[in-house]
Design an enzyme around this catalytic site. Structure first.
Site, mmCIF file in Angstrom:
data_model
loop_
_atom_site.group_PDB
_atom_site.id
_atom_site.type_symbol
_atom_site.label_atom_id
_atom_site.label_comp_id
_atom_site.label_asym_id
_atom_site.label_seq_id
_atom_site.Cartn_x
_atom_site.Cartn_y
_atom_site.Cartn_z
ATOM 1 N N HIS A 37 0.917 -1.246 0.046
ATOM 2 C CA HIS A 37 0.012 -0.190 -0.171
ATOM 3 C C HIS A 37 0.705 1.329 0.147
ATOM 4 O O HIS A 37 0.670 2.281 -0.566
ATOM 5 C CB HIS A 37 -0.935 -0.008 1.124
ATOM 6 C CG HIS A 37 -1.985 -1.055 1.256
ATOM 7 N ND1 HIS A 37 -1.852 -1.982 2.308
ATOM 8 C CD2 HIS A 37 -2.985 -1.308 0.700
ATOM 9 C CE1 HIS A 37 -2.845 -2.895 2.089
ATOM 10 N NE2 HIS A 37 -3.782 -2.343 1.014
ATOM 11 N N GLY A 147 -3.407 -2.106 -6.794
ATOM 12 C CA GLY A 147 -2.016 -3.136 -6.978
ATOM 13 C C GLY A 147 -2.439 -4.386 -7.753
ATOM 14 O O GLY A 147 -3.752 -4.709 -7.678
ATOM 15 N N GLU A 148 -1.506 -4.933 -8.381
ATOM 16 C CA GLU A 148 -1.828 -6.041 -9.384
ATOM 17 C C GLU A 148 -1.880 -7.308 -8.497
ATOM 18 O O GLU A 148 -2.203 -8.171 -9.332
ATOM 19 C CB GLU A 148 -0.582 -6.136 -10.403
ATOM 20 C CG GLU A 148 -0.528 -4.978 -11.476
ATOM 21 C CD GLU A 148 0.602 -5.083 -12.402
ATOM 22 O OE1 GLU A 148 1.361 -5.892 -12.314
ATOM 23 O OE2 GLU A 148 0.637 -3.947 -13.246
#
Ligand code: PAF
Length: 289
Positions: A37, A147-148
């Site tokens: 994060h 985020g992937e």
């Protein structure tokens, strides 16, 4: 850094920032922040004038009440981390603030929300779409960062933005990993010592599988991943699918797509972990299997 609970107050503050032509970037989170994060927040801070991070454990995207109840909540620590990262606003609303009345909207994103996570967690992506649309309405960001690790969520959010014609650019950021390869996740804190020691098997197996594409068919690679992860009694694979990155349609032959990704969900004990990996098509460019 300001911590704001009210959507009206946030909108008012950001309106003032916009009057000075400041570009607003946004990172939506459910808190329990980890370096993954903070990496999103760092990118947001470096690419925008004003950075907003939301912290809200969204009940409508949980189809398992126990999962919702046990989701880690660490607001004070999260705020300290975000302040250090240079964020300007944290939006930390209550459930009543985001859902003063039940949200009855039903979205239709077709395949991208129906397969894999969509099939395993009915209603999950509808809940994600509900909250992300509300957060985007409150923040009106120019850029939003995801985020992937939640690869399918990005596809769903892109579809949401397309359908609602929102003027926000979705920026996807690579998964951050622990030193042993485990994808960073707020859920990792729920692993006990033995599970935490074993969990890197998931990322290790996915990585190994990328070296098998010259010799094995898609189905054989799927079997390899599932069998290897399941060989540890602590692990139970819920699904492993190899799909086209854009359409999420299953790939049957390596030559079916130039952009192939494998998506996995594994129960490590009771903790549900997800991860994914790209298959580099140079390895199998000439293969027909
Ligand atoms: O990825 C998450 O943490 C959540 O799904 C999101 C995007 C913050 C919506 O609640």
């Amino acid at each position: 850094m300001k911590v704001i609970q009210s959507a009206a107050l946030l909108r008012e503050s950001l309106q003032k920032e916009r009057q000075y032509n400041r570009q607003i970037g946004f990172v939506p989170t459910m808190g329990a922040l980890h370096d993954g994060h903070i990496n999103l927040a760092d990118r947001c801070v470096s690419e925008n004038d004003i950075s907003v991070v939301s912290i809200f454990v969204n009940p409508t995207q949980f189809n398992d009440k126990r999962d919702l109840d046990t989701y880690p909540r660490t607001l004070d620590t999260d705020c300290a981390l975000l302040e250090r990262a240079g964020c300007d606003y944290v939006f930390a609303p209550s459930v009543e603030e985001m859902y003063p009345v039940p949200d009855t909207r039903v979205f239709d994103f077709g395949r991208v929300s129906q397969v894999m996570e969509g099939a395993a967690r009915p209603g999950h992506f509808n809940g994600v779409a509900q909250i992300v649309s509300k957060l985007f309405a409150a923040v009106e960001p120019i850029n939003a960062y995801f985020g992937e690790k939640d690869f399918q969520q990005i596809a769903v959010v892109r579809e949401l933005v397309k359908q609602l014609k929102l003027p926000v650019v979705i920026r996807s950021c690579p998964t951050l990993r622990e030193a042993d390869g485990l994808a960073m996740s707020s859920r990792n804190t729920r692993l006990n010592v033995e599970q935490r020691r074993k969990a890197p098997l998931i990322a290790r197996t996915l990585k190994e599988s990328t070296g098998l594409t010259a010799a094995k068919s898609v189905q054989e690679v799927i079997n390899y991943v599932v069998d290897t992860v399941n060989s540890d009694p602590v692990m139970r694979v819920e699904y492993y699918e190899i799909v086209d990155e854009a359409t999420l349609k299953p790939v049957h032959r390596w030559s079916d797509s130039d952009h192939i990704v494998g998506c996995i969900t594994v129960f490590c004990g009771e903790v549900r972990l997800i991860d994914n990996i790209r298959y580099d098509n140079k390895t199998y460019a000439n293969r027909n299997t």
